[in-house]
Design a protein around this motif. Structure first.
Motif, PDB file in Angstrom:
ATOM      1  N   TYR A  71       0.830  -1.196   0.000  1.00 33.19           N
ATOM      2  CA  TYR A  71       0.000   0.000   0.000  1.00 33.19           C
ATOM      3  C   TYR A  71       0.869   1.251   0.000  1.00 33.19           C
ATOM      4  O   TYR A  71       1.689   1.448   0.893  1.00 33.19           O
ATOM      5  N   ALA A  72       0.633   2.095  -1.000  1.00 38.36           N
ATOM      6  CA  ALA A  72       1.477   3.265  -1.202  1.00 38.36           C
ATOM      7  C   ALA A  72       0.960   4.493  -0.461  1.00 38.36           C
ATOM      8  O   ALA A  72       1.746   5.377  -0.111  1.00 38.36           O
ATOM      9  N   TYR A  73      -0.332   4.546  -0.257  1.00 35.27           N
ATOM     10  CA  TYR A  73      -0.927   5.745   0.347  1.00 35.27           C
ATOM     11  C   TYR A  73      -1.817   5.347   1.510  1.00 35.27           C
ATOM     12  O   TYR A  73      -2.518   4.328   1.451  1.00 35.27           O
ATOM     13  N   TRP A  74      -1.788   6.198   2.553  1.00 30.67           N
ATOM     14  CA  TRP A  74      -2.524   5.926   3.778  1.00 30.67           C
ATOM     15  C   TRP A  74      -3.260   7.163   4.253  1.00 30.67           C
ATOM     16  O   TRP A  74      -2.775   8.289   4.084  1.00 30.67           O
ATOM     17  N   GLY A  75      -4.431   6.935   4.855  1.00 30.83           N
ATOM     18  CA  GLY A  75      -5.145   8.011   5.504  1.00 30.83           C
ATOM     19  C   GLY A  75      -4.647   8.215   6.920  1.00 30.83           C
ATOM     20  O   GLY A  75      -3.762   7.492   7.392  1.00 30.83           O
ATOM     21  N   GLN A  76      -5.230   9.190   7.599  1.00 30.82           N
ATOM     22  CA  GLN A  76      -4.828   9.518   8.962  1.00 30.82           C
ATOM     23  C   GLN A  76      -5.501   8.645  10.007  1.00 30.82           C
ATOM     24  O   GLN A  76      -5.046   8.608  11.154  1.00 30.82           O
ATOM     25  N   GLY A  77      -6.557   7.970   9.609  1.00 27.07           N
ATOM     26  CA  GLY A  77      -7.223   7.057  10.530  1.00 27.07           C
ATOM     27  C   GLY A  77      -8.447   7.665  11.186  1.00 27.07           C
ATOM     28  O   GLY A  77      -8.573   8.888  11.317  1.00 27.07           O
TER      29      GLY A  77
END
Length: 123
Positions: free
Chosen positions: A110-116
């Motif tokens: 996974y290359a991109y992540w949200g802040q949660g």
């Protein structure tokens, strides 16, 4: 600039339901496998569920099978996680992530992540 913004978290009683949403921008959404991961206090981040580009294939962790459902709307650049029959052990920060590959459960894919978004389930 790629952005993944989660919403829908909150406090719910055991047995209740929540629906998480993740709105994506800055990427060609329909070309990414989308996943949900979670991290409970004091624990490592773990895979929850993932959905293929078209939405035709999904994968989920054994711990949530039959209770959580992942889906996506490519017209809205949004992925969802419907969580039913919630348990206290589902309490965690839930993260949305985007992968250009097809390794559903592999975090490194996974290359991109949200802040949660925080999900808390009370007993």
């Amino acid at each position: 600039q790629v952005q993944l913004v989660e919403s829908g978290g909150g406090l719910v009683q055991a047995g209740g339901s929540l629906r998480l949403s993740c709105a994506a921008s800055g990427l060609t959404f329909r070309r990414y496998t989308m996943g949900w991961f979670r991290q409970a206090p004091g624990k490592k981040r773990e895979f929850v569920a993932a959905v293929s580009w078209t939405g035709g294939r999904t994968s989920s962790a054994d711990s949530v099978k039959g209770r959580f459902t992942i889906s996506r709307d490519n017209a809205k650049n949004t992925v969802y996680l419907q969580m039913n029959s919630l348990k206290p052990e589902d309490t965690a920060i839930y993260y949305c992530a985007a992968s250009p590959g097809s390794g559903y459960g592999a975090e490194y894919e996974y290359a991109y992540w949200g802040q949660g978004t925080q999900v808390t389930v009370s007993s």
